[in-house]
Design a protein around this motif. Sequence first.
Motif, mmCIF file in Angstrom:
data_model
loop_
_atom_site.group_PDB
_atom_site.id
_atom_site.type_symbol
_atom_site.label_atom_id
_atom_site.label_comp_id
_atom_site.label_asym_id
_atom_site.label_seq_id
_atom_site.Cartn_x
_atom_site.Cartn_y
_atom_site.Cartn_z
ATOM 1 N N GLU A 129 0.826 -1.207 0.000
ATOM 2 C CA GLU A 129 0.000 0.000 0.000
ATOM 3 C C GLU A 129 0.866 1.265 0.000
ATOM 4 O O GLU A 129 0.561 2.244 -0.709
ATOM 5 N N THR A 130 1.945 1.240 0.789
ATOM 6 C CA THR A 130 2.821 2.415 0.866
ATOM 7 C C THR A 130 3.495 2.688 -0.462
ATOM 8 O O THR A 130 3.536 3.832 -0.937
ATOM 9 N N THR A 131 4.034 1.637 -1.088
ATOM 10 C CA THR A 131 4.710 1.829 -2.379
ATOM 11 C C THR A 131 3.707 2.209 -3.470
ATOM 12 O O THR A 131 4.063 2.933 -4.413
ATOM 13 N N ALA A 132 2.467 1.739 -3.338
ATOM 14 C CA ALA A 132 1.450 2.124 -4.321
ATOM 15 C C ALA A 132 1.140 3.615 -4.202
ATOM 16 O O ALA A 132 0.968 4.313 -5.223
ATOM 17 N N LEU A 133 1.082 4.113 -2.972
ATOM 18 C CA LEU A 133 0.863 5.546 -2.781
ATOM 19 C C LEU A 133 2.030 6.364 -3.317
ATOM 20 O O LEU A 133 1.831 7.428 -3.932
ATOM 21 N N ARG A 134 3.247 5.872 -3.102
ATOM 22 C CA ARG A 134 4.416 6.579 -3.610
ATOM 23 C C ARG A 134 4.429 6.587 -5.135
ATOM 24 O O ARG A 134 4.801 7.579 -5.760
ATOM 25 N N LEU A 135 4.011 5.476 -5.731
ATOM 26 C CA LEU A 135 3.929 5.422 -7.190
ATOM 27 C C LEU A 135 2.894 6.411 -7.701
ATOM 28 O O LEU A 135 3.133 7.144 -8.687
#
Length: 218
Positions: free
Chosen positions: A147-153
């Motif tokens: 979820e965190t990396t998806a938000l960063r993307l």
Amino acid sequence: DKDNAVGQAQSADAQVLAGFRPGTQDWATAQQGSIELRSQPVRERLQQIHITAARAAYVPDLLLGLQTPDPLSGVSDEDFYFSVGVRLPIWDGWKRAREVTRQRERLVQLKARGATREADLRAEWRNAENAWRAAEVDARLAALRVETTALRLRQAELTPAKDDGNGGDPVAAARRQWLEARVQGVMKRLELSRAALQLRYLSGELLRPYCAEMPGEP
């Protein structure tokens, strides 16, 4: 490909666990579901029968007979003789006593093996529970990282294109981190499924659909 991997992992998880909920099981459930533990009393009762059979060797043999003085002569019913007797070996070299002792020792050994196996299974259950709890924590952390990396993307895609300071594309870097997080998430999910499958096996739920319980079985 990554979406297919996630979908396959979830499908395999559903097929293998078949609604099994590890957090709702305890050692008492595993004891009731263990075929090995439930068969232990049956083995002990069978050994008790062996002990009884060994003791039965001390019971004298009953001998019954009906005869005539001369089978070739014509005799009346009054000439028949009925005999009753018993036969008991006076000395057998302690063979019967040794057999009873041997069968009793087998029962003691059987009970000791049963207690040892129950202790081993209890330790396996505790280890499996701890492994499942640890795998559940790891799977949750991996899901949060996805979820965190998806938000960063998403943030990188909405931010005007610029150099990330290392001469690379920030969107590509964010997408790579997101994909790596998803792969890691799938791996952690599979580890959780394996841990849950071990609990399902130890609880007896895995074999229950394939084992028919006979009437009168404890």
